[in-house]
Design a protein around this motif. Structure first.
Motif, PDB file in Angstrom:
ATOM      1  N   SER A   1       0.853  -1.184   0.000  1.00  0.00           N
ATOM      2  CA  SER A   1       0.000   0.000   0.000  1.00  0.00           C
ATOM      3  C   SER A   1       0.890   1.235   0.000  1.00  0.00           C
ATOM      4  CB  SER A   1      -0.904   0.020   1.242  1.00  0.00           C
ATOM      5  OG  SER A   1      -1.567   1.275   1.370  1.00  0.00           O
ATOM      6  N   GLY A   2       0.654   2.138  -0.946  1.00  0.00           N
ATOM      7  CA  GLY A   2       1.465   3.347  -0.959  1.00  0.00           C
ATOM      8  C   GLY A   2       1.389   4.092  -2.260  1.00  0.00           C
ATOM      9  N   THR A   3       1.984   5.259  -2.297  1.00  0.00           N
ATOM     10  CA  THR A   3       2.045   6.056  -3.507  1.00  0.00           C
ATOM     11  C   THR A   3       3.000   5.405  -4.490  1.00  0.00           C
ATOM     12  OG1 THR A   3       1.635   8.061  -2.238  1.00  0.00           O
ATOM     13  CG2 THR A   3       2.530   8.332  -4.456  1.00  0.00           C
ATOM     14  N   ILE A   4       2.540   5.197  -5.710  1.00  0.00           N
ATOM     15  CA  ILE A   4       3.337   4.511  -6.719  1.00  0.00           C
ATOM     16  C   ILE A   4       3.833   5.552  -7.720  1.00  0.00           C
ATOM     17  CG2 ILE A   4       3.316   2.708  -8.478  1.00  0.00           C
ATOM     18  CD1 ILE A   4       0.853   1.556  -6.891  1.00  0.00           C
ATOM     19  N   MET A   5       5.146   5.780  -7.741  1.00  0.00           N
ATOM     20  CA  MET A   5       5.724   6.842  -8.559  1.00  0.00           C
ATOM     21  C   MET A   5       5.977   6.374  -9.994  1.00  0.00           C
ATOM     22  SD  MET A   5       5.732   9.124  -6.276  1.00  0.00           S
ATOM     23  CE  MET A   5       6.612  10.452  -7.107  1.00  0.00           C
ATOM     24  N   LEU A   6       5.817   7.301 -10.947  1.00  0.00           N
ATOM     25  CA  LEU A   6       6.094   7.004 -12.344  1.00  0.00           C
ATOM     26  C   LEU A   6       7.504   7.403 -12.750  1.00  0.00           C
ATOM     27  CD1 LEU A   6       2.931   7.934 -14.463  1.00  0.00           C
ATOM     28  CD2 LEU A   6       4.141   5.766 -14.459  1.00  0.00           C
ATOM     29  N   SER A   7       8.209   8.108 -11.870  1.00  0.00           N
ATOM     30  CA  SER A   7       9.501   8.696 -12.225  1.00  0.00           C
ATOM     31  C   SER A   7      10.595   7.661 -12.479  1.00  0.00           C
ATOM     32  CB  SER A   7       9.958   9.669 -11.132  1.00  0.00           C
ATOM     33  OG  SER A   7      10.043   9.008  -9.886  1.00  0.00           O
TER      34      SER A   7
ATOM     35  N   ASN B   1       1.717  -3.094 -16.134  1.00  0.00           N
ATOM     36  CA  ASN B   1       1.287  -2.078 -15.181  1.00  0.00           C
ATOM     37  C   ASN B   1       1.956  -0.734 -15.445  1.00  0.00           C
ATOM     38  OD1 ASN B   1      -0.449  -3.814 -13.810  1.00  0.00           O
ATOM     39  ND2 ASN B   1       1.154  -4.517 -12.422  1.00  0.00           N
ATOM     40  N   TRP B   2       3.209  -0.763 -15.877  1.00  0.00           N
ATOM     41  CA  TRP B   2       3.939   0.471 -16.178  1.00  0.00           C
ATOM     42  C   TRP B   2       3.237   1.251 -17.303  1.00  0.00           C
ATOM     43  CZ3 TRP B   2       7.587   3.537 -14.286  1.00  0.00           C
ATOM     44  CH2 TRP B   2       8.238   4.422 -15.140  1.00  0.00           C
ATOM     45  N   PHE B   3       2.914   0.528 -18.403  1.00  0.00           N
ATOM     46  CA  PHE B   3       2.246   1.190 -19.520  1.00  0.00           C
ATOM     47  C   PHE B   3       0.816   1.595 -19.154  1.00  0.00           C
ATOM     48  CE2 PHE B   3       5.608  -0.891 -22.027  1.00  0.00           C
ATOM     49  CZ  PHE B   3       6.043   0.219 -22.749  1.00  0.00           C
ATOM     50  N   LEU B   4       0.172   0.803 -18.318  1.00  0.00           N
ATOM     51  CA  LEU B   4      -1.175   1.149 -17.880  1.00  0.00           C
ATOM     52  C   LEU B   4      -1.161   2.447 -17.081  1.00  0.00           C
ATOM     53  CD1 LEU B   4      -4.147   0.315 -17.664  1.00  0.00           C
ATOM     54  CD2 LEU B   4      -3.560  -1.035 -15.642  1.00  0.00           C
ATOM     55  N   ARG B   5      -0.173   2.595 -16.207  1.00  0.00           N
ATOM     56  CA  ARG B   5      -0.054   3.806 -15.398  1.00  0.00           C
ATOM     57  C   ARG B   5       0.247   5.030 -16.258  1.00  0.00           C
ATOM     58  NH1 ARG B   5       4.524   1.778 -11.731  1.00  0.00           N
ATOM     59  NH2 ARG B   5       4.665   3.962 -11.112  1.00  0.00           N
ATOM     60  N   ILE B   6       1.099   4.841 -17.262  1.00  0.00           N
ATOM     61  CA  ILE B   6       1.421   5.941 -18.177  1.00  0.00           C
ATOM     62  C   ILE B   6       0.182   6.342 -18.971  1.00  0.00           C
ATOM     63  CG2 ILE B   6       2.725   6.592 -20.244  1.00  0.00           C
ATOM     64  CD1 ILE B   6       5.028   4.905 -19.204  1.00  0.00           C
ATOM     65  N   TRP B   7      -0.533   5.361 -19.493  1.00  0.00           N
ATOM     66  CA  TRP B   7      -1.750   5.629 -20.254  1.00  0.00           C
ATOM     67  C   TRP B   7      -2.769   6.384 -19.407  1.00  0.00           C
ATOM     68  CZ3 TRP B   7      -6.898   4.350 -19.684  1.00  0.00           C
ATOM     69  CH2 TRP B   7      -7.724   4.546 -20.791  1.00  0.00           C
ATOM     70  N   TRP B   8      -2.891   5.956 -18.141  1.00  0.00           N
ATOM     71  CA  TRP B   8      -3.849   6.598 -17.233  1.00  0.00           C
ATOM     72  C   TRP B   8      -3.457   8.048 -16.955  1.00  0.00           C
ATOM     73  CZ3 TRP B   8      -8.277   4.199 -15.788  1.00  0.00           C
ATOM     74  CH2 TRP B   8      -9.070   4.874 -14.850  1.00  0.00           C
TER      75      TRP B   8
ATOM     76  N   TYR C   1      -2.938   5.973 -11.240  1.00  0.00           N
ATOM     77  CA  TYR C   1      -3.786   4.818 -11.524  1.00  0.00           C
ATOM     78  C   TYR C   1      -4.459   4.369 -10.234  1.00  0.00           C
ATOM     79  CZ  TYR C   1      -5.375   0.325 -13.273  1.00  0.00           C
ATOM     80  OH  TYR C   1      -6.164  -0.741 -13.637  1.00  0.00           O
ATOM     81  N   PRO C   2      -5.794   4.321 -10.181  1.00  0.00           N
ATOM     82  CA  PRO C   2      -6.496   4.146  -8.901  1.00  0.00           C
ATOM     83  C   PRO C   2      -6.894   2.721  -8.527  1.00  0.00           C
ATOM     84  CG  PRO C   2      -8.057   4.817 -10.565  1.00  0.00           C
ATOM     85  CD  PRO C   2      -6.729   4.678 -11.270  1.00  0.00           C
ATOM     86  N   TYR C   3      -6.724   1.782  -9.443  1.00  0.00           N
ATOM     87  CA  TYR C   3      -7.166   0.417  -9.165  1.00  0.00           C
ATOM     88  C   TYR C   3      -6.025  -0.454  -8.620  1.00  0.00           C
ATOM     89  CZ  TYR C   3     -11.235   1.705 -11.982  1.00  0.00           C
ATOM     90  OH  TYR C   3     -12.353   2.333 -12.468  1.00  0.00           O
ATOM     91  N   VAL C   4      -6.400  -1.606  -8.105  1.00  0.00           N
ATOM     92  CA  VAL C   4      -5.413  -2.582  -7.644  1.00  0.00           C
ATOM     93  C   VAL C   4      -4.630  -3.102  -8.846  1.00  0.00           C
ATOM     94  CG1 VAL C   4      -5.084  -4.843  -6.573  1.00  0.00           C
ATOM     95  CG2 VAL C   4      -6.796  -3.265  -5.652  1.00  0.00           C
TER      96      VAL C   4
ATOM     97  N   LYS D   1       0.155  -7.701  -4.960  1.00  0.00           N
ATOM     98  CA  LYS D   1      -0.678  -6.647  -5.525  1.00  0.00           C
ATOM     99  C   LYS D   1      -0.290  -5.306  -4.908  1.00  0.00           C
ATOM    100  CE  LYS D   1      -4.668  -9.733  -6.160  1.00  0.00           C
ATOM    101  NZ  LYS D   1      -6.082  -9.983  -5.757  1.00  0.00           N
ATOM    102  N   GLU D   2      -0.580  -4.233  -5.627  1.00  0.00           N
ATOM    103  CA  GLU D   2      -0.283  -2.897  -5.127  1.00  0.00           C
ATOM    104  C   GLU D   2      -1.491  -1.981  -5.328  1.00  0.00           C
ATOM    105  OE1 GLU D   2       3.361  -1.211  -6.525  1.00  0.00           O
ATOM    106  OE2 GLU D   2       4.473  -3.102  -6.360  1.00  0.00           O
ATOM    107  N   LEU D   3      -1.647  -1.048  -4.398  1.00  0.00           N
ATOM    108  CA  LEU D   3      -2.734  -0.075  -4.474  1.00  0.00           C
ATOM    109  C   LEU D   3      -2.237   1.253  -3.932  1.00  0.00           C
ATOM    110  CD1 LEU D   3      -5.749   0.617  -4.975  1.00  0.00           C
ATOM    111  CD2 LEU D   3      -6.206  -0.145  -2.623  1.00  0.00           C
ATOM    112  N   CYS D   4      -2.491   2.331  -4.660  1.00  0.00           N
ATOM    113  CA  CYS D   4      -2.039   3.649  -4.218  1.00  0.00           C
ATOM    114  C   CYS D   4      -2.845   4.119  -3.009  1.00  0.00           C
ATOM    115  CB  CYS D   4      -2.159   4.662  -5.350  1.00  0.00           C
ATOM    116  SG  CYS D   4      -3.861   5.068  -5.796  1.00  0.00           S
ATOM    117  N   ALA D   5      -2.324   5.116  -2.329  1.00  0.00           N
ATOM    118  CA  ALA D   5      -3.016   5.745  -1.199  1.00  0.00           C
ATOM    119  C   ALA D   5      -2.931   7.253  -1.381  1.00  0.00           C
ATOM    120  CB  ALA D   5      -2.380   5.321   0.121  1.00  0.00           C
ATOM    121  N   TYR D   6      -3.902   7.960  -0.817  1.00  0.00           N
ATOM    122  CA  TYR D   6      -3.981   9.410  -0.955  1.00  0.00           C
ATOM    123  C   TYR D   6      -3.694  10.043   0.398  1.00  0.00           C
ATOM    124  CZ  TYR D   6      -6.269   7.836  -5.206  1.00  0.00           C
ATOM    125  OH  TYR D   6      -6.541   7.195  -6.393  1.00  0.00           O
ATOM    126  N   GLY D   7      -2.586  10.763   0.475  1.00  0.00           N
ATOM    127  CA  GLY D   7      -2.122  11.266   1.762  1.00  0.00           C
ATOM    128  C   GLY D   7      -2.749  12.579   2.173  1.00  0.00           C
ATOM    129  N   LEU D   8      -3.114  12.656   3.459  1.00  0.00           N
ATOM    130  CA  LEU D   8      -3.525  13.933   4.059  1.00  0.00           C
ATOM    131  C   LEU D   8      -2.307  14.487   4.774  1.00  0.00           C
ATOM    132  CD1 LEU D   8      -5.374  16.158   4.905  1.00  0.00           C
ATOM    133  CD2 LEU D   8      -6.358  14.668   6.664  1.00  0.00           C
TER     134      LEU D   8
END
Length: 310
Positions: A195-201, A214-221, A229-232, A239-246
């Protein structure tokens, strides 16, 4: 068209929302957690805590110009009051436990070309004589440790928390959302999702058909919607899922906008916070309470983080 199809599908399925609170450890006072979550627990709203099994003590958290750490590791199990508190909440199905690194020990360097050292007071005093702390390069423990050490410590930390709380842990939260390719491999081999922020850099996942897809899917998104990319994402072994930090630069409107987008396409939404930061900064607590109330009124499925991977 893709968004429209997902929108009409989502009308029949409740969106999943989870609260992820990081950094619970030996130094956590259960009264802090009770203060922040009492009213939510009374409403049967659950919280997922990412727990540091053997935390080093950190000073001036959130202040990069004064922050430093000790080196001694402190088992969370030695805080008997906290353990009993969490065990009770687990029984009441109000709390779940995730693994948050091993000790949360940082390393720091004067720049990206320099060899990093432990973020102890002595080391940072030497660095800060000539450079402001905010300009230093910081490294979370799952980016600077070697693979063999991370594999060993992940297994130890996971089994330690599972035995301590008599639960099964399935989610790993990288300290500072910072994890290397070797760290991902170590975590996945211990049977944990991330679980965490998934960077494209940077492409920092083991190369296989899953990671490339998944890399190309994230770029396309990103190109089409200008959003994470918001899905699992399935990587085969985990598996990985992003999170939105406050965090201090995030507003209620920022969260609301992202949440509404995820609701429209029926993507899960994991809100990531630090209990100590929410308590310390009153305006963040106000945003947190306002946002959780907004989510409640939206009629969504509030669940544990691990349930978002189903």
């Amino acid at each position: 068209m893709f968004i429209k199809i997902l929108y009409y599908t989502s009308l029949c399925i409740k969106m999943k929302f989870a609260i992820r609170d990081d950094d619970v450890n030996f130094f956590t006072n259960p009264t802090e957690l009770e203060y922040l979550y009492k009213e939510l627990w009374q409403q049967n709203i659950c919280v997922s805590f990412s727990v540091i099994p053997f935390a080093v003590k950190s000073y001036y958290c959130g202040d990069s110009e004064r922050f430093y750490q000790d080196e001694k590791q402190n088992p969370v199990g030695e805080n008997k009051e906290l353990v009993e508190f969490l065990r009770e909440k687990i029984k009441e199905k109000k709390v779940s436990i995730m693994l948050h690194g091993f000790s949360h020990q940082y390393k720091v360097a004067i720049d990206k070309k320099s060899e990093p050292v432990l973020a102890t007071q002595d080391n940072l005093i030497n660095f800060r004589k000539n450079k402001l702390g905010k300009n230093l390069c910081w490294y979370g423990e799952y980016s600077w440790k070697p693979y063999e050490q991370m594999k060993k410590e992940t297994k130890i930390g996971k089994e330690y928390l599972e035995d301590l709380f008599q639960i099964k842990i399935t989610v790993f939260v990288p300290p500072s959302n910072d994890i290397s390719k070797e760290g991902v491999k170590a975590v996945a081999e211990c049977g944990l999702n991330i679980s965490g922020t998934i960077m494209l850099s940077k492409f920092n996942r083991p190369v296989n058909i899953y990671s490339i897809r998944n890399w190309f899917l994230r770029i396309w998104w990103r190109l089409n919607y200008n959003k994470i990319y918001p899905y699992v994402m399935n990587y085969g072994r985990h598996k990985e899922l992003c999170a939105y930090g406050l965090v201090p630069n995030v507003t209620f409107e920022n969260l609301k906008q992202q949440f509404n987008f995820c609701r429209k396409i029926n993507a899960p939404f994991v809100l990531s916070i630090h209990y100590w930061e929410i308590i310390e900064k009153t305006y963040l607590k106000d945003i947190f309470c306002q946002f959780v109330k907004f989510v409640q009124n939206s009629g969504n499925n509030i669940c544990f983080v691990e349930e978002c991977y189903d």
